[in-house]
Design a protein around this motif. Structure first.
Motif, PDB file in Angstrom:
ATOM      1  N   GLN A 130       0.974  -1.127  -0.241  1.00  0.00           N
ATOM      2  CA  GLN A 130       0.065  -0.105  -0.244  1.00  0.00           C
ATOM      3  C   GLN A 130       0.841   1.528   0.102  1.00  0.00           C
ATOM      4  O   GLN A 130       1.726   1.335   0.724  1.00  0.00           O
ATOM      5  CB  GLN A 130      -0.812   0.109   1.121  1.00  0.00           C
ATOM      6  N   ALA A 133      -1.154   7.261  -3.677  1.00  0.00           N
ATOM      7  CA  ALA A 133      -1.457   7.448  -5.030  1.00  0.00           C
ATOM      8  C   ALA A 133      -0.436   8.520  -5.699  1.00  0.00           C
ATOM      9  O   ALA A 133      -0.500   8.509  -6.871  1.00  0.00           O
ATOM     10  CB  ALA A 133      -2.879   7.768  -5.311  1.00  0.00           C
ATOM     11  N   ASP A 134      -0.092   9.478  -4.841  1.00  0.00           N
ATOM     12  CA  ASP A 134       0.717  10.305  -5.501  1.00  0.00           C
ATOM     13  C   ASP A 134       2.232  10.184  -5.584  1.00  0.00           C
ATOM     14  O   ASP A 134       3.151  10.970  -5.884  1.00  0.00           O
ATOM     15  CB  ASP A 134       0.404  11.973  -4.731  1.00  0.00           C
ATOM     16  N   ALA A 208      -5.951   6.600   4.296  1.00  0.00           N
ATOM     17  CA  ALA A 208      -6.535   7.565   3.355  1.00  0.00           C
ATOM     18  C   ALA A 208      -7.188   8.390   4.347  1.00  0.00           C
ATOM     19  O   ALA A 208      -7.086   9.730   4.100  1.00  0.00           O
ATOM     20  CB  ALA A 208      -7.513   6.712   2.568  1.00  0.00           C
ATOM     21  N   ASN A 209      -8.021   7.921   5.327  1.00  0.00           N
ATOM     22  CA  ASN A 209      -8.846   8.850   6.263  1.00  0.00           C
ATOM     23  C   ASN A 209      -7.909   9.918   7.015  1.00  0.00           C
ATOM     24  O   ASN A 209      -8.061  11.019   7.191  1.00  0.00           O
ATOM     25  CB  ASN A 209      -9.760   8.286   6.979  1.00  0.00           C
ATOM     26  N   LYS A 213      -5.289  11.632   1.820  1.00  0.00           N
ATOM     27  CA  LYS A 213      -4.677  11.187   0.497  1.00  0.00           C
ATOM     28  C   LYS A 213      -5.029   9.903  -0.041  1.00  0.00           C
ATOM     29  O   LYS A 213      -5.684   9.160   0.718  1.00  0.00           O
ATOM     30  CB  LYS A 213      -3.025  11.291   0.528  1.00  0.00           C
ATOM     31  N   GLU A 214      -5.193   9.682  -1.365  1.00  0.00           N
ATOM     32  CA  GLU A 214      -5.643   8.468  -1.814  1.00  0.00           C
ATOM     33  C   GLU A 214      -4.372   7.515  -1.561  1.00  0.00           C
ATOM     34  O   GLU A 214      -3.106   7.704  -1.667  1.00  0.00           O
ATOM     35  CB  GLU A 214      -6.118   8.796  -3.131  1.00  0.00           C
ATOM     36  N   ARG A 216      -3.049   3.723  -3.159  1.00  0.00           N
ATOM     37  CA  ARG A 216      -2.772   2.854  -4.153  1.00  0.00           C
ATOM     38  C   ARG A 216      -2.499   1.360  -3.608  1.00  0.00           C
ATOM     39  O   ARG A 216      -1.635   1.242  -2.929  1.00  0.00           O
ATOM     40  CB  ARG A 216      -1.846   3.256  -5.103  1.00  0.00           C
ATOM     41  N   GLN A 286     -16.042   1.908   3.643  1.00  0.00           N
ATOM     42  CA  GLN A 286     -15.104   1.699   2.624  1.00  0.00           C
ATOM     43  C   GLN A 286     -14.106   0.132   2.843  1.00  0.00           C
ATOM     44  O   GLN A 286     -14.270  -0.494   2.372  1.00  0.00           O
ATOM     45  CB  GLN A 286     -13.989   2.388   2.661  1.00  0.00           C
TER      46      GLN A 286
END
Length: 346
Positions: A130, A133-134, A208-209, A213-214, A216, A286
């Motif tokens: 994990q 995403a950035d 993420a929470n 941030k997202e 991946r 989620q």
């Protein structure tokens, strides 16, 4: 090696289309009896693999909606502190049933703990690398030269070299930093590591929470590496003396999972206030939504949750033995009692 499991993306498409009291480790295992047919219920204890998170929503929803009561069970749910402790607590009859990760269950059985699986529900591993995403990590090849947080001895870490081999990434090109579960997330959030290994449906939504941030996911299953994850376990003595109780628990759990798949938001809402460490409701949702695609394989698609395939069991055992988590590949019957197939409909 290919094991006949489809990837998470494929499973996800098919899945989407188609009181309780938090106690300590003490269970009440010795008090459990077979449920009768007179409408009465029997107190039955279940220890989870960890503190409650979205994956566990079906148990809470099943209690709220009377599904367990319909099967003669007054379900008492307690938090766990890892699958190994849950397996050992089940083996020592501190709890009637456990909810635990299959690799830990099999390893403990090999060590002499008197338990068996009576049905795996998460049939595609949630194990994944994990990353944010950035970041510049988009494919397994991008892991070369990076530092990844791991937890020594757990299944995702033990099978990480197998994942890297399948992805064509030399293991010596990836630095592993061993930390506990909380430490892994803290290190990723602070930027001290480039990512972590763990269950995508658990840690990812939480990270993420907290970060805004997202996240991946580089999923093991996307590289053709799969093995069973969490499921229901029972003491061998309980299986021998109270098979009707075990079957009732299997049927109720299967029905509760099917109901939670059909009503995700209601299932998650049933968890509210049940534990002080619960994530926010949107995170729970989620987590549960990411659990749903893990509930079947091509061999069990369209069948009731918790229905297992012997071929999938053999594939799991082969993976875990090749990763040296098991000494050798043995027959599934050593670990799994196949007679407790759910009798309900999907």
């Amino acid at each position: 090696m290919k094991f006949g499991f489809r990837t998470l993306t494929t499973i996800g498409a098919a899945a989407v289309a188609s009181v309780l009291v938090l106690t300590g480790c003490g269970g009440g295992g010795s008090a459990a009896k077979d449920p009768g047919t007179d409408g009465k219920t029997t107190a039955v204890s279940l220890m989870l693999n960890w503190y409650p998170y979205g994956e566990h929503a079906p148990f809470y929803y099943g209690v709220q909606e009377g599904i367990f009561a319909k099967h003669g069970i007054d379900l008492q749910i307690s938090a766990g502190q890892g699958s190994t402790k849950t397996a050992q607590a089940t083996g020592s009859k501190q709890t009637d049933f456990g909810w635990a990760d299959t690799p830990a269950v099999l390893s403990n059985i090999d060590k002499g703990v008197k338990i068996k699986s009576v049905g795996v529900y998460l049939q595609t591993t949630p194990s994944a690398v994990q990353v944010f995403a950035d970041s510049n990590i988009r494919t397994p090849a991008d892991l070369a030269g990076k530092t990844i947080a791991v937890s020594a001895g757990d299944a995702p870490t033990t099978t990480f070299p197998v994942y890297l081999d399948k992805a064509g990434v030399p293991a010596d090109q990836v630095t592993q930093q061993s930390l506990d579960s909380a430490g892994k997330m803290s290190a990723m959030l602070s930027g001290r590591v480039d990512g972590l290994i763990g269950f995508a449906h658990d840690q990812g939504p939480t990270i993420a929470n907290k970060s805004g941030k997202e996240v991946r996911y580089l999923r093991y299953s996307d590289q053709g590496l799969n093995f069973f994850s969490n499921g229901l376990i029972a003491n061998e003595a309980t299986i021998e003396s109270s098979p009707e109780l075990v079957q009732a628990m299997v049927d109720a759990t299967s029905e509760a999972f099917a109901a939670a798949v059909a009503n995700p938001e209601a299932a998650v809402a049933a968890m509210e206030g049940k534990d002080p460490q619960l994530p926010p409701r949107q995170v729970l949702l989620q987590q549960w939504q990411q659990t749903i695609p893990l509930l079947s394989t091509p061999e069990t698609a369209g069948k009731a949750p918790g229905t297992n395939s012997e071929a999938n069991w053999r594939a799991t055992i082969d993976v875990l033995s090749s990763a040296k988590l098991l000494d050798k590949a043995e027959d599934p019957a050593k670990y799994w009692d196949a007679k407790f197939t759910p009798t309900g409909k999907p």
